[in-house]
Design a protein around this motif. Structure first.
Motif, PDB file in Angstrom:
ATOM      1  N   TYR A 114       0.820  -1.215   0.000  1.00  0.00           N
ATOM      2  CA  TYR A 114       0.000   0.000   0.000  1.00  0.00           C
ATOM      3  C   TYR A 114       0.856   1.269   0.000  1.00  0.00           C
ATOM      4  CZ  TYR A 114      -3.968  -3.039   1.071  1.00  0.00           C
ATOM      5  OH  TYR A 114      -4.930  -4.011   1.026  1.00  0.00           O
ATOM      6  N   TRP A 115       1.913   1.277   0.798  1.00  0.00           N
ATOM      7  CA  TRP A 115       2.718   2.497   0.877  1.00  0.00           C
ATOM      8  C   TRP A 115       3.473   2.741  -0.427  1.00  0.00           C
ATOM      9  CZ3 TRP A 115      -0.352   3.892   3.959  1.00  0.00           C
ATOM     10  CH2 TRP A 115      -0.403   3.674   5.323  1.00  0.00           C
ATOM     11  N   GLY A 116       3.955   1.697  -1.052  1.00  0.00           N
ATOM     12  CA  GLY A 116       4.640   1.864  -2.336  1.00  0.00           C
ATOM     13  C   GLY A 116       3.699   2.373  -3.419  1.00  0.00           C
ATOM     14  N   ALA A 122       7.568   2.601   6.582  1.00  0.00           N
ATOM     15  CA  ALA A 122       7.019   3.793   7.234  1.00  0.00           C
ATOM     16  C   ALA A 122       5.923   4.423   6.383  1.00  0.00           C
ATOM     17  CB  ALA A 122       8.133   4.804   7.481  1.00  0.00           C
ATOM     18  N   ARG A 123       5.027   5.141   7.043  1.00  0.00           N
ATOM     19  CA  ARG A 123       3.938   5.836   6.353  1.00  0.00           C
ATOM     20  C   ARG A 123       4.531   6.925   5.450  1.00  0.00           C
ATOM     21  NH1 ARG A 123      -1.346   6.178   8.269  1.00  0.00           N
ATOM     22  NH2 ARG A 123      -0.579   5.404  10.267  1.00  0.00           N
ATOM     23  N   MET A 148      -5.613  11.831  -0.437  1.00  0.00           N
ATOM     24  CA  MET A 148      -6.177  10.527  -0.790  1.00  0.00           C
ATOM     25  C   MET A 148      -7.172  10.102   0.285  1.00  0.00           C
ATOM     26  SD  MET A 148      -2.630   8.629  -1.844  1.00  0.00           S
ATOM     27  CE  MET A 148      -1.391   9.497  -2.827  1.00  0.00           C
ATOM     28  N   HIS A 149      -8.314   9.633  -0.188  1.00  0.00           N
ATOM     29  CA  HIS A 149      -9.330   9.132   0.736  1.00  0.00           C
ATOM     30  C   HIS A 149      -9.406   7.614   0.581  1.00  0.00           C
ATOM     31  CE1 HIS A 149     -12.786   8.906   3.283  1.00  0.00           C
ATOM     32  NE2 HIS A 149     -13.553   8.445   2.311  1.00  0.00           N
ATOM     33  N   SER A 156      -7.826  -0.453   9.838  1.00  0.00           N
ATOM     34  CA  SER A 156      -8.839   0.591   9.759  1.00  0.00           C
ATOM     35  C   SER A 156      -8.441   1.645   8.732  1.00  0.00           C
ATOM     36  CB  SER A 156      -9.018   1.252  11.133  1.00  0.00           C
ATOM     37  OG  SER A 156      -7.825   1.910  11.516  1.00  0.00           O
ATOM     38  N   THR A 157      -9.414   2.485   8.368  1.00  0.00           N
ATOM     39  CA  THR A 157      -9.149   3.560   7.406  1.00  0.00           C
ATOM     40  C   THR A 157      -8.105   4.528   7.944  1.00  0.00           C
ATOM     41  OG1 THR A 157     -11.417   3.370   6.603  1.00  0.00           O
ATOM     42  CG2 THR A 157     -10.224   5.384   6.045  1.00  0.00           C
ATOM     43  N   ALA A 158      -8.157   4.794   9.244  1.00  0.00           N
ATOM     44  CA  ALA A 158      -7.212   5.729   9.846  1.00  0.00           C
ATOM     45  C   ALA A 158      -5.773   5.223   9.720  1.00  0.00           C
ATOM     46  CB  ALA A 158      -7.555   5.958  11.311  1.00  0.00           C
ATOM     47  N   GLU A 159      -5.589   3.917   9.808  1.00  0.00           N
ATOM     48  CA  GLU A 159      -4.249   3.351   9.697  1.00  0.00           C
ATOM     49  C   GLU A 159      -3.709   3.426   8.272  1.00  0.00           C
ATOM     50  OE1 GLU A 159      -3.616  -0.240  12.627  1.00  0.00           O
ATOM     51  OE2 GLU A 159      -5.644  -0.342  11.804  1.00  0.00           O
ATOM     52  N   LEU A 160      -4.602   3.557   7.288  1.00  0.00           N
ATOM     53  CA  LEU A 160      -4.188   3.607   5.895  1.00  0.00           C
ATOM     54  C   LEU A 160      -3.934   5.025   5.397  1.00  0.00           C
ATOM     55  CD1 LEU A 160      -6.333   0.928   4.035  1.00  0.00           C
ATOM     56  CD2 LEU A 160      -3.853   1.079   4.102  1.00  0.00           C
ATOM     57  N   GLU A 161      -4.398   6.028   6.114  1.00  0.00           N
ATOM     58  CA  GLU A 161      -4.266   7.403   5.631  1.00  0.00           C
ATOM     59  C   GLU A 161      -2.791   7.794   5.536  1.00  0.00           C
ATOM     60  OE1 GLU A 161      -6.356   9.394   4.409  1.00  0.00           O
ATOM     61  OE2 GLU A 161      -8.215   8.324   4.851  1.00  0.00           O
ATOM     62  N   THR A 162      -2.404   8.325   4.372  1.00  0.00           N
ATOM     63  CA  THR A 162      -1.041   8.799   4.182  1.00  0.00           C
ATOM     64  C   THR A 162      -0.901  10.219   4.717  1.00  0.00           C
ATOM     65  OG1 THR A 162      -1.662   9.490   1.962  1.00  0.00           O
ATOM     66  CG2 THR A 162      -0.613   7.342   2.185  1.00  0.00           C
ATOM     67  N   THR A 163       0.339  10.658   4.862  1.00  0.00           N
ATOM     68  CA  THR A 163       0.610  12.003   5.367  1.00  0.00           C
ATOM     69  C   THR A 163       0.615  12.986   4.203  1.00  0.00           C
ATOM     70  OG1 THR A 163       1.959  11.059   7.130  1.00  0.00           O
ATOM     71  CG2 THR A 163       2.227  13.412   6.685  1.00  0.00           C
ATOM     72  N   TYR A 164      -0.309  13.950   4.236  1.00  0.00           N
ATOM     73  CA  TYR A 164      -0.448  14.920   3.151  1.00  0.00           C
ATOM     74  C   TYR A 164       0.469  16.107   3.415  1.00  0.00           C
ATOM     75  CZ  TYR A 164      -2.463  18.600   0.250  1.00  0.00           C
ATOM     76  OH  TYR A 164      -2.634  19.631  -0.644  1.00  0.00           O
ATOM     77  N   THR A 165       1.365  16.397   2.458  1.00  0.00           N
ATOM     78  CA  THR A 165       2.278  17.534   2.578  1.00  0.00           C
ATOM     79  C   THR A 165       2.113  18.415   1.340  1.00  0.00           C
ATOM     80  OG1 THR A 165       4.024  16.209   1.562  1.00  0.00           O
ATOM     81  CG2 THR A 165       3.974  16.301   3.959  1.00  0.00           C
TER      82      THR A 165
END
Length: 431
Positions: free
Chosen positions: A139-141, A168-169, A176-177, A384-393
């Motif tokens: 998922y992170w890649g 790492a996240r 992304m939602h 959960s969805t919260a665990e999948l959320e990426t960091t938006y910069t």
């Protein structure tokens, strides 16, 4: 136009080389045959020498060839404006086969697109080819690949498998939602079977969004379970499609145990634990105990247990060596080398139970390795969805939506033409 490697443009200084060659080169002198020079009058004009460029056309051609070679190394990219899609849906390939789920995308607008959550994020076109493929998601890649998409918004539909989270996240430039499609039903998948004296032992993986477990039971051949003609597969009827799983023959586990007199009681506890494991696994464990003075280097064994203060033997097999460590919180810990373990404390009747010596020996032996490899394929635990959320910069600079077009193929064609023309002119001019 931009360049992928602009530092190579310094090589354009190489254009000075053909200029220097043409400045110093001289034309071949022409020989004129005459009868006699006695009647020729002496010329009073002064002779002067000057540096002049020779063969202008060849010079231009050779400078063009060098310039093209430098440009090819710098990799020029032609920038053109592109229009963004307003919304991009990215769907995990396994979800494509569910008609009810895919029906929500039947009436999407032209400025929206559907892509697949796999390497390269391809557009959804050939559903049948995609459903037949099985691959482990990262998922992170894949989230990092989404940064290159020309879109305003991204919505990702995924099963949110826990095994897809690696590393790492990441930080991303797109918002992304993530939508986790949870499956409330547990999935049971037959993994494999082992041949036993009294029948077959069937291992089944049971996975839910919360946990994955492996159960086993003894089965007999009959209407529900039949062996294939070759005898290496078990056919399970009553399923659609019919399940066919591999059948393995389990060999007995051979352990060579070496001990010293001072650790004889520890040897007894380990032997008792291995006997309990043999009953629990329904698999023969052969333990051959010897003093540390009677070591046989080429003894056939799957694992070696070394209960002695002497240096342990060098081996490529699993090795459990006694190495007392008062600070260790576990009785058996991994060693420095691969497949090596340390017994960190003396064994007594109390800590053998409280610290679960038998379970730790089971983990060290790594029995049923075939099951562990297959259970990873049926692991459907989700996050959960919260665990999948990426960091938006968000980017500080306003990003221009431009598409890069590689012009290198055209430059190679021009270079080939210039080389041919240069060789032809050089041949004609004898240069």
């Amino acid at each position: 136009m931009s360049f992928a490697h602009p530092s190579y443009l310094w090589a354009l200084l190489g254009l000075l080389v053909p200029i220097a060659i043409h400045l110093w080169s001289k034309k071949e002198a022409k020989t004129i045959k005459i009868g006699s020079v006695q009647w020729l009058s002496e010329s009073k004009s002064k002779q002067s020498s000057s540096i002049q460029l020779n063969e202008w056309w060849l010079l231009v051609l050779r400078m063009g060839i060098i310039s093209l070679l430098v440009l090819l190394m710098a990799k020029p990219q032609w920038q053109s404006k592109v229009s963004n899609t307003s919304l991009t849906y990215i769907i995990e390939p396994e979800l494509v086969q569910y008609t009810g789920f895919m029906s929500r995308f039947n009436e999407i607008s032209d400025d929206q697109e559907i892509r697949l959550l796999r390497k390269g994020l391809p557009l959804k076109e050939k559903e049948q080819d995609i459903i037949a493929q099985h691959f482990l998601l990262d998922y992170w890649g894949l989230a990092s690949e989404m940064d290159a998409l020309q879109t305003d918004s991204i919505v990702v539909f995924t099963k949110g498998l826990a095994k897809g989270l690696k590393g790492a996240r990441p930080e991303t430039k797109h918002k992304m939602h993530w939508v986790v499609i949870d499956s409330a039903l547990a999935k049971e998948t037959p993994l494999l079977a082992y041949k036993k004296k009294n029948g077959l032992q069937l291992f089944t993986g049971k996975s839910t969004p919360f946990d994955t477990k492996v159960t086993n039971k003894n089965v007999n051949l009959g209407d529900e379970f039949t062996l294939s003609n070759s005898g290496d597969s078990l056919v399970i009827s009553g399923t659609n499609p019919v399940d066919k799983i591999p059948v393995y023959v389990q060999k007995s586990i051979k352990i060579a145990l070496y001990y010293t007199d001072s650790l004889q009681k520890d040897k007894s506890y380990i032997e008792a634990s291995l006997k309990a494991l043999s009953i629990y696994l329904d698999r023969e464990i052969q333990v051959e105990s010897s003093l540390d003075t009677e070591v046989v280097s080429d003894k056939e064994a799957d694992a070696i247990i070394w209960l002695s203060a002497k240096p342990s033997p060098k081996t490529t097999k699993k090795l459990l060596a006694f190495k007392e460590d008062a600070l260790s919180q576990s009785m058996v810990i991994p060693g420095v080398e691969k497949h090596s373990f340390y017994l960190t404390k003396r064994i007594n009747s109390e800590n053998a139970i409280t610290e679960r010596l038998t379970e730790q020996l089971l983990q060290m032996l790594e029995v049923n390795g075939e099951v562990e490899k297959l259970v990873a394929e049926v692991d459907h635990r989700s996050v959960s969805t919260a665990e999948l959320e990426t960091t938006y910069t968000p980017s500080k600079k306003k990003q221009k939506q431009m598409a890069s077009q590689n012009v290198n193929p055209y430059l190679w064609l021009i270079l080939l033409v210039l080389l041919l023309v240069e060789r032809f002119v050089a041949y004609k001019r004898k240069q």
